[in-house]
Design a protein around this motif. Structure first.
Motif, PDB file in Angstrom:
ATOM      1  N   UNK A   5       4.197  -0.631   8.482  1.00 29.00           N
ATOM      2  CA  UNK A   5       4.554   0.601   7.796  1.00 29.00           C
ATOM      3  C   UNK A   5       6.055   0.839   7.775  1.00 29.00           C
ATOM      4  N   UNK A  25     -12.012  -3.999   1.623  1.00 26.97           N
ATOM      5  CA  UNK A  25     -10.960  -4.325   2.588  1.00 26.97           C
ATOM      6  C   UNK A  25      -9.578  -4.045   2.031  1.00 26.97           C
ATOM      7  N   UNK A  49      -5.278  -1.386  -7.301  1.00 26.44           N
ATOM      8  CA  UNK A  49      -6.386  -0.465  -7.006  1.00 26.44           C
ATOM      9  C   UNK A  49      -5.818   0.945  -6.973  1.00 26.44           C
ATOM     10  N   UNK A  92      -2.931   0.454  -4.078  1.00 18.99           N
ATOM     11  CA  UNK A  92      -2.778  -0.831  -3.414  1.00 18.99           C
ATOM     12  C   UNK A  92      -2.459  -1.902  -4.439  1.00 18.99           C
ATOM     13  N   UNK A 134       0.836  -1.193   0.000  1.00 18.12           N
ATOM     14  CA  UNK A 134       0.000   0.000   0.000  1.00 18.12           C
ATOM     15  C   UNK A 134       0.876   1.251   0.000  1.00 18.12           C
ATOM     16  N   UNK A 157      -5.153   7.239   1.482  1.00 17.96           N
ATOM     17  CA  UNK A 157      -4.819   6.083   0.653  1.00 17.96           C
ATOM     18  C   UNK A 157      -4.533   6.524  -0.778  1.00 17.96           C
ATOM     19  N   UNK A 168     -11.964  -6.925  15.044  1.00 18.84           N
ATOM     20  CA  UNK A 168     -12.620  -7.485  13.866  1.00 18.84           C
ATOM     21  C   UNK A 168     -14.022  -7.968  14.225  1.00 18.84           C
ATOM     22  N   UNK A 186      -4.234  -9.359   1.647  1.00 17.13           N
ATOM     23  CA  UNK A 186      -5.267  -8.333   1.806  1.00 17.13           C
ATOM     24  C   UNK A 186      -6.433  -8.922   2.588  1.00 17.13           C
ATOM     25  N   UNK A 187      -7.514  -8.211   2.678  1.00 18.19           N
ATOM     26  CA  UNK A 187      -8.704  -8.729   3.332  1.00 18.19           C
ATOM     27  C   UNK A 187      -8.871  -8.263   4.753  1.00 18.19           C
ATOM     28  N   UNK A 188      -7.914  -7.535   5.250  1.00 20.53           N
ATOM     29  CA  UNK A 188      -8.092  -6.911   6.560  1.00 20.53           C
ATOM     30  C   UNK A 188      -7.735  -7.778   7.743  1.00 20.53           C
ATOM     31  N   UNK A 189      -7.432  -9.054   7.531  1.00 21.05           N
ATOM     32  CA  UNK A 189      -7.106  -9.910   8.662  1.00 21.05           C
ATOM     33  C   UNK A 189      -5.644  -9.869   9.049  1.00 21.05           C
ATOM     34  N   UNK A 190      -4.849  -9.301   8.196  1.00 26.17           N
ATOM     35  CA  UNK A 190      -3.431  -9.177   8.496  1.00 26.17           C
ATOM     36  C   UNK A 190      -3.097  -7.707   8.699  1.00 26.17           C
ATOM     37  N   UNK A 191      -2.352  -7.394   9.745  1.00 28.62           N
ATOM     38  CA  UNK A 191      -2.022  -5.983   9.968  1.00 28.62           C
ATOM     39  C   UNK A 191      -1.069  -5.476   8.903  1.00 28.62           C
ATOM     40  N   UNK A 192      -1.160  -4.180   8.659  1.00 28.57           N
ATOM     41  CA  UNK A 192      -0.235  -3.536   7.744  1.00 28.57           C
ATOM     42  C   UNK A 192       0.983  -3.052   8.520  1.00 28.57           C
ATOM     43  N   UNK A 222     -11.551   0.013   8.434  1.00 33.51           N
ATOM     44  CA  UNK A 222     -11.584  -0.725   7.172  1.00 33.51           C
ATOM     45  C   UNK A 222     -13.029  -1.139   6.949  1.00 33.51           C
TER      46      UNK A 222
END
Lengths: 115, 114
Positions: A106, B99, A56, A48, A33, A45, B51, A98-104, B94
């Motif tokens: 930085x 997502x 994206x 991505x 990202x 943002x 979540x 992706x999908x929000x379940x894994x932290x980003x 999010x």
């Protein structure tokens, strides 16, 4: 272990010049990202990448901005014909997927100043 | 457009004081919620995330946050702050239908004096 690496850490350039910012994600992270943080504002943002899928680009503010990523490795964010409003800290983040379940995670960012 | 609001832009506390930083978002659907922290001279780090399940989530360094769906809020709390908590704190959301990206608030600068 190595985190997300961004270069340069600081860039000062004249209005109208092109700049290229680099991001090395954490090895094995498929999602990458780019964000921008202008002074006094939240993170915005930009773009991505997820694996080999089409990126994206919905956050890119103008056609002067573009980004590339080769496979699941390095990404470059290019700003053409820079304007003073492009001055900001540009942050790169990566995550396992992706999908929000894994932290980003930085990087430290590139502070871009347009004179 | 969806947005995240952090109403406290700058908070100054003495050590041992209690902390609560507000975060509200504008979206009626399912969300994932995050708090990130940026210590001086360092990059953003994840503090905690929500979540699903228990709306009271605990993160690192004694921080916790409570998701209150009816209030569209995800406030960050710590019972007793330390000087080392001096940092900038960002709330992020999010959206369930996208997502790909996080929507960040403008951040709250916390200064803790010994």
């Amino acid at each position: 272990g190595a985190g997300v690496s961004q270069s340069p850490s600081n860039k000062v350039t004249e209005k109208g010049k092109d700049v290229e910012l680099r991001c090395d994600p954490i090895s094995g992270h498929t999602a990458l990202y780019w964000y921008r943080q202008r002074l006094g504002q939240g993170l915005e943002f930009l773009i991505y990448f997820q694996g080999n899928s089409a990126p994206d680009k919905s956050g890119l503010p103008s056609d002067r901005f573009s980004a590339e990523r080769t496979g699941e490795s390095v990404s470059t964010l290019t700003i053409q014909r820079t304007q003073q409003e492009d001055s900001a800290v540009y942050l790169c983040a990566s995550s396992l997927d992706a999908g929000g379940n894994q932290p980003q995670h930085f990087g430290d960012g590139t502070r871009l100043s347009i004179l | 457009a969806q947005s995240v609001s952090q109403h406290n832009h700058h908070v100054i506390l003495s050590e041992a004081a209690s902390l609560e930083l507000g975060c509200n978002y504008s979206y009626g659907g399912t969300v994932n919620l995050f708090w990130y922290v940026q210590y001086p001279g360092q990059h953003l780090q994840l503090l905690l995330k929500y979540f699903s399940g228990d709306p009271l989530v605990k993160g690192i360094k004694g921080f916790e946050a409570e998701f209150i769906k009816s209030k569209f809020s995800f406030n960050l709390r710590k019972p007793s702050v330390q000087w080392s908590d001096t940092a900038e704190y960002f709330c992020a959301v999010m959206l369930s239908y996208n997502t790909d990206k996080l929507i960040f608030g403008t951040g709250t600068r916390l200064q803790v004096f010994p």
